[in-house]
Scaffold this motif. Structure first.
Motif, PDB file in Angstrom:
ATOM      1  N   ALA A   1     112.814 -44.119 -97.710  1.00  0.00           N
ATOM      2  CA  ALA A   1     113.570 -44.141 -96.442  1.00  0.00           C
ATOM      3  C   ALA A   1     114.775 -43.204 -96.506  1.00  0.00           C
ATOM      4  O   ALA A   1     115.171 -42.628 -95.478  1.00  0.00           O
ATOM      5  CB  ALA A   1     114.021 -45.561 -96.127  1.00  0.00           C
ATOM      6  N   ALA A   2     115.325 -43.044 -97.707  1.00  0.00           N
ATOM      7  CA  ALA A   2     116.489 -42.156 -97.860  1.00  0.00           C
ATOM      8  C   ALA A   2     116.125 -40.706 -97.587  1.00  0.00           C
ATOM      9  O   ALA A   2     117.008 -39.862 -97.416  1.00  0.00           O
ATOM     10  CB  ALA A   2     117.056 -42.310 -99.271  1.00  0.00           C
ATOM     11  N   ARG A   3     114.824 -40.400 -97.553  1.00  0.00           N
ATOM     12  CA  ARG A   3     114.370 -39.019 -97.343  1.00  0.00           C
ATOM     13  C   ARG A   3     113.990 -38.739 -95.893  1.00  0.00           C
ATOM     14  O   ARG A   3     113.522 -37.648 -95.585  1.00  0.00           O
ATOM     15  CB  ARG A   3     113.164 -38.721 -98.245  1.00  0.00           C
ATOM     16  CG  ARG A   3     113.487 -38.802 -99.733  1.00  0.00           C
ATOM     17  CD  ARG A   3     112.235 -38.686-100.580  1.00  0.00           C
ATOM     18  NE  ARG A   3     112.571 -38.785-102.000  1.00  0.00           N
ATOM     19  CZ  ARG A   3     111.781 -39.308-102.933  1.00  0.00           C
ATOM     20  NH1 ARG A   3     110.593 -39.773-102.600  1.00  0.00           N
ATOM     21  NH2 ARG A   3     112.178 -39.357-104.185  1.00  0.00           N
ATOM     22  N   ILE A   4     114.118 -39.744 -95.039  1.00  0.00           N
ATOM     23  CA  ILE A   4     113.702 -39.548 -93.642  1.00  0.00           C
ATOM     24  C   ILE A   4     114.845 -39.899 -92.694  1.00  0.00           C
ATOM     25  O   ILE A   4     115.795 -40.583 -93.072  1.00  0.00           O
ATOM     26  CB  ILE A   4     112.438 -40.383 -93.299  1.00  0.00           C
ATOM     27  CG1 ILE A   4     112.706 -41.879 -93.505  1.00  0.00           C
ATOM     28  CG2 ILE A   4     111.252 -39.918 -94.142  1.00  0.00           C
ATOM     29  CD1 ILE A   4     111.553 -42.767 -93.108  1.00  0.00           C
ATOM     30  N   ASP A   5     114.688 -39.473 -91.493  1.00  0.00           N
ATOM     31  CA  ASP A   5     115.685 -39.742 -90.450  1.00  0.00           C
ATOM     32  C   ASP A   5     115.658 -41.237 -90.102  1.00  0.00           C
ATOM     33  O   ASP A   5     114.577 -41.797 -89.868  1.00  0.00           O
ATOM     34  CB  ASP A   5     115.309 -38.900 -89.211  1.00  0.00           C
ATOM     35  CG  ASP A   5     116.363 -38.988 -88.129  1.00  0.00           C
ATOM     36  OD1 ASP A   5     116.769 -40.121 -87.779  1.00  0.00           O
ATOM     37  OD2 ASP A   5     116.772 -37.919 -87.638  1.00  0.00           O
ATOM     38  N   PRO A   6     116.826 -41.895 -90.065  1.00  0.00           N
ATOM     39  CA  PRO A   6     116.848 -43.333 -89.735  1.00  0.00           C
ATOM     40  C   PRO A   6     116.173 -43.648 -88.408  1.00  0.00           C
ATOM     41  O   PRO A   6     115.544 -44.706 -88.261  1.00  0.00           O
ATOM     42  CB  PRO A   6     118.349 -43.658 -89.684  1.00  0.00           C
ATOM     43  CG  PRO A   6     119.001 -42.616 -90.547  1.00  0.00           C
ATOM     44  CD  PRO A   6     118.180 -41.368 -90.395  1.00  0.00           C
TER      45      PRO A   6
ATOM     46  N   ASP B   1     113.113 -46.332 -87.819  1.00  0.00           N
ATOM     47  CA  ASP B   1     113.076 -47.426 -86.842  1.00  0.00           C
ATOM     48  C   ASP B   1     111.830 -47.334 -85.967  1.00  0.00           C
ATOM     49  O   ASP B   1     111.186 -48.346 -85.661  1.00  0.00           O
ATOM     50  CB  ASP B   1     114.329 -47.377 -85.953  1.00  0.00           C
ATOM     51  CG  ASP B   1     115.589 -47.750 -86.739  1.00  0.00           C
ATOM     52  OD1 ASP B   1     115.451 -48.310 -87.851  1.00  0.00           O
ATOM     53  OD2 ASP B   1     116.702 -47.464 -86.242  1.00  0.00           O
ATOM     54  N   ARG B   2     111.495 -46.091 -85.574  1.00  0.00           N
ATOM     55  CA  ARG B   2     110.321 -45.919 -84.712  1.00  0.00           C
ATOM     56  C   ARG B   2     109.040 -46.324 -85.462  1.00  0.00           C
ATOM     57  O   ARG B   2     108.176 -47.025 -84.926  1.00  0.00           O
ATOM     58  CB  ARG B   2     110.239 -44.452 -84.267  1.00  0.00           C
ATOM     59  CG  ARG B   2     109.439 -44.256 -82.990  1.00  0.00           C
ATOM     60  CD  ARG B   2     109.417 -42.814 -82.530  1.00  0.00           C
ATOM     61  NE  ARG B   2     108.790 -41.934 -83.500  1.00  0.00           N
ATOM     62  CZ  ARG B   2     109.419 -40.987 -84.195  1.00  0.00           C
ATOM     63  NH1 ARG B   2     110.711 -40.791 -84.021  1.00  0.00           N
ATOM     64  NH2 ARG B   2     108.755 -40.223 -85.042  1.00  0.00           N
ATOM     65  N   VAL B   3     108.935 -45.918 -86.730  1.00  0.00           N
ATOM     66  CA  VAL B   3     107.759 -46.268 -87.536  1.00  0.00           C
ATOM     67  C   VAL B   3     107.682 -47.776 -87.744  1.00  0.00           C
ATOM     68  O   VAL B   3     106.612 -48.390 -87.609  1.00  0.00           O
ATOM     69  CB  VAL B   3     107.786 -45.525 -88.899  1.00  0.00           C
ATOM     70  CG1 VAL B   3     106.799 -46.161 -89.886  1.00  0.00           C
ATOM     71  CG2 VAL B   3     107.459 -44.057 -88.709  1.00  0.00           C
ATOM     72  N   ASP B   4     108.819 -48.378 -88.058  1.00  0.00           N
ATOM     73  CA  ASP B   4     108.822 -49.830 -88.283  1.00  0.00           C
ATOM     74  C   ASP B   4     108.303 -50.580 -87.058  1.00  0.00           C
ATOM     75  O   ASP B   4     107.509 -51.528 -87.173  1.00  0.00           O
ATOM     76  CB  ASP B   4     110.237 -50.319 -88.623  1.00  0.00           C
ATOM     77  CG  ASP B   4     110.689 -49.886 -90.017  1.00  0.00           C
ATOM     78  OD1 ASP B   4     109.878 -49.264 -90.732  1.00  0.00           O
ATOM     79  OD2 ASP B   4     111.853 -50.154 -90.373  1.00  0.00           O
ATOM     80  N   ALA B   5     108.760 -50.144 -85.891  1.00  0.00           N
ATOM     81  CA  ALA B   5     108.331 -50.809 -84.649  1.00  0.00           C
ATOM     82  C   ALA B   5     106.840 -50.584 -84.403  1.00  0.00           C
ATOM     83  O   ALA B   5     106.112 -51.501 -84.009  1.00  0.00           O
ATOM     84  CB  ALA B   5     109.150 -50.294 -83.468  1.00  0.00           C
TER      85      ALA B   5
END
Lengths: 322, 325
Positions: A268-273, A277-281
């Motif tokens: 997660a530290a390598r991607i845009d927050p 959030d969009r992926v998690d949803a």
């Protein structure tokens, strides 16, 4: 290869799939229980991300992550775990022994270590047929004290077969710490058979992927087998029955130390927050459908209990003659 | 017409199937040099990829064969010692034989496990003299035990063509049996089909494997006392229960002559099924090995630890003399 977000998505899917599955165990929809792979998602996502669709995976009892990362239909995997007829094996493999030939998952053996020889046989047959396939054979640290595993290594090394052996060293064979079970080293077992062997950080999906991609390329070009030992950790018990029996064979401080290097957080530290959030949803929405499909699928008819025992349809005599 | 030995029948059946179907290959210890003669001439004819020499790694190469079968090949594993089948009991019964069911019918595992010298091996000791066919029947593995060269040819052919795992027991004591045959008459024999070797009306003797030949001698010796039918199941799993029922319906009396150990052996199963499901006019008998082991090193001890013709004759007389239940 998947990009940074793709790796995160696969791991997030596996993590939440397992957590939803544990809820279904508690709800009685999954009979008895499962062996969750929570904490080990980077191994499944990184390793299977290095494969072509025609490559083959042999899994273990802790295999849901391998199946999902290899491309099995998640709804049918969960239906399999829940004993439904829509499962990848019509419910007869269950959480323990799933296979899905349409996705290249050939076998998940519950007899620890016995996939190694089966992997060698598949790889030999593919190589002799001129098919450029690679077989990925997963097992845990508990398997490295099994003779059958070493016999598989010997054949793969002897005949330079296209197998990548992946040991998920999660530190415990059920309750037994690896230090109290294994003489010498795990990589030393591969090296003894002339198999290139190395230890890999199993919590960093990109490190896993790079190591497996190199081993797969060597295998595909005729360079023979490899052994990769993934240092990893399972957050949960060996099996969900530990929720009931409350075994205490690990210190909480040890579990916390491993969680501080959580594979999802590392990626997660390598991607845009915002992407996270969009992926998690999106994962949550897809899992809602996956769970609904599995739970709503029909249970098998007891009259079919002896289907598929024999290829010619022969049925054993029933247990009583009246 | 030519005389065909049992051993030559195995060589011929395997060679014919390897010629007919390129997915068939044989693997085992010392197969390149054809130590047992089963693969005589094969290395030159088929090459080392189809006559695969393997190291002493029974669990490894039995799992290897399972994998090759999953990938579309038809392996035939030759084993040299009967007990090796128990060293790989897990690999056959738990891996190969359950796989079709566990995969929901996706893929079968067509491996043939060929044991061409099963049973007592004079002077080779206790660890080389077992006869564990009943154990595979117990686990639901297709298992054949032919007595004659023609049946050996036919059942090995069927075993190789079958899509499931099949264990083939060739009794050592039958390997030298010869039969005058017309090669044109050799053909596959279905699993689960018994054979009447000698018709009779007073008692059915179920004889298994090499004991068929001894039972035929006993039947001849007793010809003036009784009309003995000698019936051979040929495969112990699946078993020709209908064929046995037909024979017993005519004779009403039953003796089983079985080289298994006594407890939980085929003899026990055949008697139990006959008593449950068939009409016997008198209590049946079985002649078997005792439980445990054959000494294998002392002829006079080995002789009394195996089923004998004298025991069979005595059992037949006892069953015939019985006034009924």
């Amino acid at each position: 290869m998947p990009d940074a977000l793709g790796f995160y998505r696969t791991m997030r899917f596996i993590r939440r799939f397992e957590e939803r599955a544990i809820e279904l165990v508690r709800a009685g929809e999954i009979f008895s229980g499962i062996h969750p792979c929570i904490g080990q998602e980077a191994v499944a996502a990184g390793a299977c991300g290095a494969l072509d669709p025609d490559d083959i995976v042999l899994s273990s009892h802790r295999g849901h992550g391998h199946l999902l990362a290899k491309g099995c239909d998640p709804g049918r995997v969960l239906a399999e775990m829940a004993g439904r007829v829509t499962g990848i094996d019509k419910g007869r493999g269950g959480s323990f022994h799933p296979s899905d030939f349409s996705a290249g998952v050939y076998n998940s053996t519950g007899t620890v270590g016995h996939g190694a020889g089966i992997a060698a046989g598949i790889a030999w047959a593919a190589a002799k047929a001129g098919e450029p396939k690679v077989v990925l054979s997963f097992f845990g640290d508990g398997a490295v004290t099994q003779g059958a595993l070493l016999e598989g290594f010997n054949l793969a090394g002897l005949w330079q077969l296209p197998v990548v052996y992946i040991c998920e060293n999660n530190r415990y064979a059920t309750t037994l710490p690896v230090e109290t079970a294994v003489a010498g080293t795990i990589t030393g077992r591969g090296e003894a058979f002339g198999i290139p062997s190395s230890d890999v950080d199993g919590q960093d999906v990109e490190v896993v992927h790079a190591a497996v991609a190199e081993a797969v390329a060597r295998a595909r070009s005729g360079g023979g087998p490899s052994l990769l030992v993934m240092d990893t950790y399972r957050y949960h018990g060996h099996h969900t029955f530990e929720m009931l029996v409350r075994l205490r064979y690990r210190e909480q401080a040890e579990i916390d130390a491993w969680k501080a290097r959580d594979p999802l957080d590392i990626q997660a530290a390598r991607i845009d927050p915002a992407d996270r959030d969009r992926v998690d949803a999106a994962v949550e929405a897809e899992l809602d459908e996956v769970v609904r499909f599995a739970v709503d699928s029909p249970r098998p008819d007891p009259a079919d209990a002896m289907d598929h025992y024999y290829a010619d349809g022969f049925r054993p005599r029933p247990g009583v003659s009246l | 017409m030519p005389k065909l030995s049992y051993l030559k029948a195995l060589n011929r059946a395997l060679g014919d199937e390897m010629t007919r179907d390129e997915s068939v290959f044989v693997l085992g210890e010392d197969v390149n040099f054809a130590l047992t003669n089963v693969t005589a001439g094969f290395l030159k004819k088929f090459g080392p990829d189809r006559v695969l020499e393997v190291p002493l790694t029974e669990q490894g190469f039995t799992n290897f064969a399972t994998g090759a079968a999953m990938a579309g090949r038809r392996p035939v594993i030759e084993f040299q010692i009967p007990f090796l089948l128990l060293l790989v009991f897990e690999q056959i019964t738990n891996q190969a034989n359950k796989f079709l069911m566990m995969s929901g019918g996706q893929r079968s595992v067509p491996v043939t496990y060929l044991m061409p010298a099963a049973g007592w091996r004079a002077g080779w000791g206790a660890q080389h003299s077992d006869q564990p066919y009943s154990m595979f029947a117990h686990m639901g593995v297709k298992t054949v035990l032919p007595a004659t060269p023609t049946d050996a040819y036919g059942l090995l052919t069927t075993a190789i063509r079958d899509d499931d795992p099949v264990v083939f027991f060739g009794p050592l004591a039958a390997l030298t049996v010869r039969e005058i045959v017309d090669y044109e008459d050799l053909r596959p024999i279905p699993l689960g089909s018994g054979r009447i070797h000698r018709s009779g009306t007073d008692v059915t003797v179920v004889a298994l494997g090499h004991l068929v030949h001894e039972a035929l001698q006993v039947a001849e010796d007793l010809a003036e006392e009784a009309s003995v039918e000698v019936w051979d199941p040929r495969s112990v799993y699946p078993f020709d229960w209908a064929g046995l029922a037909e024979s017993v319906s005519r004779t009403g009396r039953l003796v089983v002559f079985d080289d298994s150990n006594r407890s939980c052996g085929m003899g026990a199963e055949i008697l139990a099924t006959a008593v449950e499901e068939m009409h016997l006019t008198a209590p049946p008998k079985r002649v078997t090995r005792p439980d445990g082991a054959i000494v294998g090193a002392v002829p006079e001890l080995d002789a009394v630890l195996q089923p004998t013709k004298e025991q069979l004759a005595e059992a037949i007389r006892t069953v015939l003399k019985s006034p009924g239940w």
